[in-house]
Design an enzyme around this catalytic site. Structure first.
Site, PDB file in Angstrom:
ATOM      1  N   GLY A   1       4.401 -22.641 -32.758  1.00 46.51           N
ATOM      2  CA  GLY A   1       3.900 -23.952 -32.354  1.00 46.51           C
ATOM      3  C   GLY A   1       4.727 -25.155 -32.762  1.00 46.51           C
TER       4      GLY A   1
ATOM      5  N   ASP B   1      -5.353 -26.421 -39.480  1.00 43.66           N
ATOM      6  CA  ASP B   1      -6.739 -26.308 -39.009  1.00 43.66           C
ATOM      7  C   ASP B   1      -7.571 -25.832 -40.211  1.00 43.66           C
ATOM      8  OD1 ASP B   1      -8.983 -25.851 -37.405  1.00 43.66           O
ATOM      9  OD2 ASP B   1      -8.133 -24.228 -36.271  1.00 43.66           O
TER      10      ASP B   1
HETATM   11  P1  5GP Z   1      -5.071 -22.444 -39.583  1.00 47.18           P
HETATM   12  O1  5GP Z   1      -4.536 -21.189 -40.219  1.00 47.18           O
HETATM   13  O2  5GP Z   1      -4.845 -23.697 -40.379  1.00 47.18           O
HETATM   14  O3  5GP Z   1      -6.507 -22.287 -39.165  1.00 47.18           O
HETATM   15  O4  5GP Z   1      -4.318 -22.616 -38.209  1.00 47.18           O
HETATM   16  C1  5GP Z   1      -3.019 -22.875 -38.174  1.00 47.18           C
HETATM   17  C2  5GP Z   1      -2.361 -22.464 -36.882  1.00 47.18           C
HETATM   18  O5  5GP Z   1      -3.285 -22.207 -35.833  1.00 47.18           O
HETATM   19  C3  5GP Z   1      -1.511 -23.598 -36.417  1.00 47.18           C
HETATM   20  O6  5GP Z   1      -0.236 -23.533 -36.950  1.00 47.18           O
HETATM   21  C4  5GP Z   1      -1.537 -23.416 -34.924  1.00 47.18           C
HETATM   22  O7  5GP Z   1      -0.487 -22.569 -34.548  1.00 47.18           O
HETATM   23  C5  5GP Z   1      -2.865 -22.802 -34.641  1.00 47.18           C
HETATM   24  N1  5GP Z   1      -3.853 -23.836 -34.231  1.00 47.18           N
HETATM   25  C6  5GP Z   1      -4.755 -24.487 -35.005  1.00 47.18           C
HETATM   26  N2  5GP Z   1      -5.493 -25.360 -34.297  1.00 47.18           N
HETATM   27  C7  5GP Z   1      -5.042 -25.259 -33.027  1.00 47.18           C
HETATM   28  C8  5GP Z   1      -5.407 -25.932 -31.789  1.00 47.18           C
HETATM   29  O8  5GP Z   1      -6.278 -26.797 -31.681  1.00 47.18           O
HETATM   30  N3  5GP Z   1      -4.682 -25.557 -30.687  1.00 47.18           N
HETATM   31  C9  5GP Z   1      -3.702 -24.608 -30.711  1.00 47.18           C
HETATM   32  N4  5GP Z   1      -3.085 -24.343 -29.573  1.00 47.18           N
HETATM   33  N5  5GP Z   1      -3.338 -23.970 -31.848  1.00 47.18           N
HETATM   34  C10 5GP Z   1      -4.001 -24.302 -32.982  1.00 47.18           C
HETATM   35 MG    MG Z   2       1.541 -23.309 -36.314  1.00 50.01          MG
END
Ligand code: 5GP
Ligand code: MG
Length: 177
Positions: A48, A106
Site C-alpha cells: 500500500g 488502522d
Molecule cells: P492494521 O494492521 O493497522 O489494522 O492495518 C494496516 C494495514 O491494513 C495497512 O497498512 C493497509 O495496508 C491496510 N488497511 C487498513 N485500513 C485500510 C483501508 O481503509 N483501506 C485499505 N485499502 N487498506 C487498509
Molecule cells: Mg500498509
C-alpha cells in the site's frame, strides 16, 4: 471523478490529490528538520505505501536510504490479526535510525508485528510515519511519530490502497459508500 466503482463496491471522493500532496509536504518538512545527522533508513511497508513513499522520498533533502518489506493483514475490506511477512528485512539495521513508512495505520496489528521484527535487530531508534491514521480503530500503544491525515473508520481506496488488489492507481483517495 466524484465516484468510482471497483468490482462490486462503489466509492466516493474523500481526499483529493492536492490535499494528499500538502500533507506529504508537511511530513517531509518535519522529517528533514528532525532527522538531520541521523542518515535514516526509510523502511517502506508494501504494497500500500509505494505511492506515498515515492512522493515523500522526492521531498527529502537529508542523506537517507530506502528499503522495503512486504506485510499482509487485510482480506477484502477488513483488517485481520494475522500479519504475514511476505518479503522480510534484508538490511542490517543494527544501530540505525529507522523510519517506518506506512500508507495507513488502522488497528495497529501490522505495526506491532513489524516493531517486534525490527526490535530483534537492535536499531538505534524507530520512528513511525504514516500518511493516514484511523484513531478510532487503533488498539495499540505504540507511538506514531508522524501522521499525515487522521480519518474516520471508513474503508478507503486509492493512492496505493486497494480493494481486493484494485484501485491502487487512483490519484485521489475514495471512501466506501
Ligand atoms: P492494521 O494492521 O493497522 O489494522 O492495518 C494496516 C494495514 O491494513 C495497512 O497498512 C493497509 O495496508 C491496510 N488497511 C487498513 N485500513 C485500510 C483501508 O481503509 N483501506 C485499505 N485499502 N487498506 C487498509
Ligand atoms: Mg500498509
Amino acid at each position: 471523478m466524484e465516484t468510482v466503482t471497483i468490482k462490486d463496491k462503489m466509492f466516493s471522493l474523500s481526499i483529493p490529490a492536492a490535499e494528499i500532496q500538502t500533507a506529504i509536504s508537511k511530513l517531509a518538512e518535519k522529517l528533514n528538520h528532525e532527522l538531520v545527522g541521523k542518515d535514516p533508513l526509510f523502511l517502506v511497508i508494501l504494497n500500500g505505501s509505494f505511492m506515498f513513499a515515492a512522493d515523500l522520498f522526492k521531498m527529502l533533502t537529508i542523506p537517507c536510504e530506502v528499503s522495503f518489506v512486504k506485510l499482509s493483514s487485510y482480506r477484502g475490506t477488513s483488517s485481520t490479526e494475522v500479519v504475514k511477512t511476505m518479503i522480510g528485512l534484508s538490511d542490517d539495521i543494527k544501530g540505525r535510525t529507522i523510519v517506518v513508512i506506512e500508507d495507513i495505520v488502522d488497528t495497529g496489528h501490522t505495526l506491532e508485528h513489524l516493531m517486534k521484527m525490527l526490535d530483534e535487530q537492535q536499531p538505534a531508534d524507530i520512528k513511525i510515519c504514516t500518511l493516514l491514521f484511523k484513531p478510532n480503530a487503533y488498539l495499540k500503544c505504540i507511538r506514531i511519530d508522524y501522521v499525515g491525515i487522521e480519518i474516520p473508520n471508513d474503508f478507503i481506496v486509492g493512492y496505493g490502497l486497494d480493494y481486493d488488489g484494485f484501485g491502487r492507481n487512483l490519484a485521489d483517495i475514495y471512501k466506501i459508500v
